[in-house]
Design a protein around this motif. Sequence first.
Motif, PDB file in Angstrom:
ATOM      1  N   VAL A  34       0.834  -1.203   0.000  1.00 49.47           N
ATOM      2  CA  VAL A  34       0.000   0.000   0.000  1.00 49.47           C
ATOM      3  C   VAL A  34       0.869   1.254   0.000  1.00 49.47           C
ATOM      4  O   VAL A  34       0.611   2.212  -0.741  1.00 49.47           O
ATOM      5  CB  VAL A  34      -0.965  -0.008   1.200  1.00 49.47           C
ATOM      6  CG1 VAL A  34      -1.675   1.334   1.347  1.00 49.47           C
ATOM      7  CG2 VAL A  34      -1.999  -1.118   1.036  1.00 49.47           C
ATOM      8  N   LEU A  35       1.921   1.254   0.798  1.00 48.22           N
ATOM      9  CA  LEU A  35       2.836   2.394   0.805  1.00 48.22           C
ATOM     10  C   LEU A  35       3.498   2.560  -0.557  1.00 48.22           C
ATOM     11  O   LEU A  35       3.632   3.677  -1.068  1.00 48.22           O
ATOM     12  CB  LEU A  35       3.899   2.212   1.888  1.00 48.22           C
ATOM     13  CG  LEU A  35       3.418   2.261   3.339  1.00 48.22           C
ATOM     14  CD1 LEU A  35       4.565   1.953   4.285  1.00 48.22           C
ATOM     15  CD2 LEU A  35       2.815   3.623   3.674  1.00 48.22           C
ATOM     16  N   ALA A  36       3.914   1.465  -1.157  1.00 43.84           N
ATOM     17  CA  ALA A  36       4.569   1.538  -2.466  1.00 43.84           C
ATOM     18  C   ALA A  36       3.615   2.059  -3.529  1.00 43.84           C
ATOM     19  O   ALA A  36       4.026   2.772  -4.454  1.00 43.84           O
ATOM     20  CB  ALA A  36       5.104   0.163  -2.861  1.00 43.84           C
ATOM     21  N   GLY A  37       2.322   1.726  -3.404  1.00 47.67           N
ATOM     22  CA  GLY A  37       1.349   2.154  -4.393  1.00 47.67           C
ATOM     23  C   GLY A  37       0.978   3.621  -4.312  1.00 47.67           C
ATOM     24  O   GLY A  37       0.459   4.194  -5.282  1.00 47.67           O
ATOM     25  N   GLY A  38       1.225   4.247  -3.168  1.00 48.37           N
ATOM     26  CA  GLY A  38       0.944   5.665  -3.021  1.00 48.37           C
ATOM     27  C   GLY A  38      -0.446   5.965  -2.490  1.00 48.37           C
ATOM     28  O   GLY A  38      -1.295   5.081  -2.360  1.00 48.37           O
ATOM     29  N   LEU A  39      -0.678   7.224  -2.215  1.00 47.65           N
ATOM     30  CA  LEU A  39      -1.885   7.645  -1.504  1.00 47.65           C
ATOM     31  C   LEU A  39      -3.153   7.509  -2.352  1.00 47.65           C
ATOM     32  O   LEU A  39      -4.205   7.103  -1.853  1.00 47.65           O
ATOM     33  CB  LEU A  39      -1.712   9.081  -1.016  1.00 47.65           C
ATOM     34  CG  LEU A  39      -2.626   9.562   0.106  1.00 47.65           C
ATOM     35  CD1 LEU A  39      -2.652   8.594   1.277  1.00 47.65           C
ATOM     36  CD2 LEU A  39      -2.181  10.944   0.581  1.00 47.65           C
ATOM     37  N   ASP A  40      -3.075   7.831  -3.635  1.00 52.07           N
ATOM     38  CA  ASP A  40      -4.274   7.738  -4.468  1.00 52.07           C
ATOM     39  C   ASP A  40      -4.766   6.300  -4.550  1.00 52.07           C
ATOM     40  O   ASP A  40      -5.971   6.029  -4.429  1.00 52.07           O
ATOM     41  CB  ASP A  40      -3.988   8.284  -5.871  1.00 52.07           C
ATOM     42  CG  ASP A  40      -3.815   9.795  -5.890  1.00 52.07           C
ATOM     43  OD1 ASP A  40      -4.241  10.448  -4.916  1.00 52.07           O
ATOM     44  OD2 ASP A  40      -3.250  10.311  -6.870  1.00 52.07           O
ATOM     45  N   ALA A  41      -3.845   5.372  -4.773  1.00 53.68           N
ATOM     46  CA  ALA A  41      -4.214   3.960  -4.840  1.00 53.68           C
ATOM     47  C   ALA A  41      -4.752   3.480  -3.493  1.00 53.68           C
ATOM     48  O   ALA A  41      -5.648   2.627  -3.440  1.00 53.68           O
ATOM     49  CB  ALA A  41      -3.014   3.116  -5.274  1.00 53.68           C
ATOM     50  N   ALA A  42      -4.225   4.021  -2.399  1.00 55.03           N
ATOM     51  CA  ALA A  42      -4.696   3.622  -1.071  1.00 55.03           C
ATOM     52  C   ALA A  42      -6.153   4.027  -0.870  1.00 55.03           C
ATOM     53  O   ALA A  42      -6.937   3.295  -0.256  1.00 55.03           O
ATOM     54  CB  ALA A  42      -3.816   4.240   0.010  1.00 55.03           C
ATOM     55  N   HIS A  43      -6.542   5.186  -1.385  1.00 59.05           N
ATOM     56  CA  HIS A  43      -7.939   5.610  -1.275  1.00 59.05           C
ATOM     57  C   HIS A  43      -8.860   4.664  -2.051  1.00 59.05           C
ATOM     58  O   HIS A  43      -9.958   4.335  -1.585  1.00 59.05           O
ATOM     59  CB  HIS A  43      -8.099   7.039  -1.786  1.00 59.05           C
ATOM     60  CG  HIS A  43      -7.752   8.082  -0.765  1.00 59.05           C
ATOM     61  ND1 HIS A  43      -8.569   8.371   0.304  1.00 59.05           N
ATOM     62  CD2 HIS A  43      -6.672   8.889  -0.643  1.00 59.05           C
ATOM     63  CE1 HIS A  43      -8.015   9.331   1.044  1.00 59.05           C
ATOM     64  NE2 HIS A  43      -6.857   9.664   0.491  1.00 59.05           N
ATOM     65  N   GLU A  44      -8.423   4.214  -3.213  1.00 53.69           N
ATOM     66  CA  GLU A  44      -9.225   3.275  -3.989  1.00 53.69           C
ATOM     67  C   GLU A  44      -9.354   1.944  -3.250  1.00 53.69           C
ATOM     68  O   GLU A  44     -10.436   1.339  -3.204  1.00 53.69           O
ATOM     69  CB  GLU A  44      -8.597   3.075  -5.360  1.00 53.69           C
ATOM     70  CG  GLU A  44      -8.588   4.340  -6.216  1.00 53.69           C
ATOM     71  CD  GLU A  44      -7.819   4.160  -7.507  1.00 53.69           C
ATOM     72  OE1 GLU A  44      -7.349   3.023  -7.762  1.00 53.69           O
ATOM     73  OE2 GLU A  44      -7.680   5.142  -8.265  1.00 53.69           O
ATOM     74  N   GLY A 141       5.106   5.710  -2.152  1.00 59.12           N
ATOM     75  CA  GLY A 141       5.549   5.767  -3.533  1.00 59.12           C
ATOM     76  C   GLY A 141       4.843   6.856  -4.325  1.00 59.12           C
ATOM     77  O   GLY A 141       3.704   7.219  -4.031  1.00 59.12           O
ATOM     78  N   VAL A 142       5.544   7.373  -5.325  1.00 61.89           N
ATOM     79  CA  VAL A 142       4.982   8.360  -6.251  1.00 61.89           C
ATOM     80  C   VAL A 142       5.309   7.884  -7.659  1.00 61.89           C
ATOM     81  O   VAL A 142       6.481   7.682  -7.980  1.00 61.89           O
ATOM     82  CB  VAL A 142       5.569   9.766  -6.009  1.00 61.89           C
ATOM     83  CG1 VAL A 142       5.114  10.734  -7.096  1.00 61.89           C
ATOM     84  CG2 VAL A 142       5.162  10.289  -4.638  1.00 61.89           C
ATOM     85  N   PRO A 143       4.314   7.692  -8.505  1.00 60.42           N
ATOM     86  CA  PRO A 143       4.587   7.220  -9.864  1.00 60.42           C
ATOM     87  C   PRO A 143       5.591   8.104 -10.590  1.00 60.42           C
ATOM     88  O   PRO A 143       5.487   9.330 -10.568  1.00 60.42           O
ATOM     89  CB  PRO A 143       3.203   7.282 -10.546  1.00 60.42           C
ATOM     90  CG  PRO A 143       2.232   7.152  -9.419  1.00 60.42           C
ATOM     91  CD  PRO A 143       2.871   7.864  -8.260  1.00 60.42           C
TER      92      PRO A 143
END
Length: 326
Positions: A34-44, A141-143
Amino acid sequence: MRIARWRDGADVAEGFVEADQVIPFADGESVASVLAGGLDAAHELHARTLREVSRRRPLSQVRLLAPVAPPSVRDFVTFEEHVEGVSAGVEGKSNVPAEWYDAPTFYFTNPHTILGPGEPVRPPATERLDFELELAAVIGGVPGSDGTNLGPETAAGHIFGYTIMNDWSARDLQAREMKVRLGPCKGKDFGTSLGPWIVTADELVPFLDDDGFLAVRAEVRVNGELIGEDLMSNMGWPFPELVAYASRNSRVVPGDVLGSGTAGNGGCLGELWGRNGELSPPPLAEGDVVAMRIEGIGELTAAVGAAVDGGPIAVARPRPRRRQRA
């Protein structure tokens, strides 16, 4: 969002904390992913997870663990008031070196001795055990970014969230080893408490002041007695600048933890010892309970366990300084 890890019987789970319940991540995700995926992905992921009603468990029936297993832990020293007080105890007079103002200095501490909420610390043999009240940023993470040489504005996007950090310290060991112009090391690396969970950075936006500092209230109590209290906005640098500096000619990666450094106005006993000219309040002892609360985050509590005597330490041997083998 609040993100946590917990033990439920023999099982370890990772997921979201919602009110008084915990819910394991949907899709088999972990805190690390989840941390690697970043905040936007975490909201999804959060929206998908909340639909899994049957997997919810009462928070009171699980034991929280440290919310992250960090690849690295950098601990800064950003509170001028803390430096003033501690220097009085170490040097006999209050002094903030000019170099402190030049850049946000930090040291690396041990990511392998992370403690969770309620987990007792087992210190080394010490006569000056201390706590340190800190707010810590957790990197996400940030893409398109590898976390290298970030500017402050870009670095802000790498802050996934925040947690409370207690940098336990054996001040007598620390004082000895830092006379060698290196460290701290064994005075620190026996335990760092993190928790109770990670609160995502967007939750704390309302606390940002006009200069970009987090104006959240922090306090620490020992056995129920208030010892110190401060606003985290008294840091000399805001968190994005700490992240940017950490990445300078280097790299920050998802899961990294960056501590603010010890809050002022009693954020640790060492500061008060310097200001009072004596060991008052007294050093921590076995059985003492240290409770830290930071507005917008929650409370992190731990007791002092029995000390661990590591045995005698061999002293340096006199050497002949020969340049050739005999």
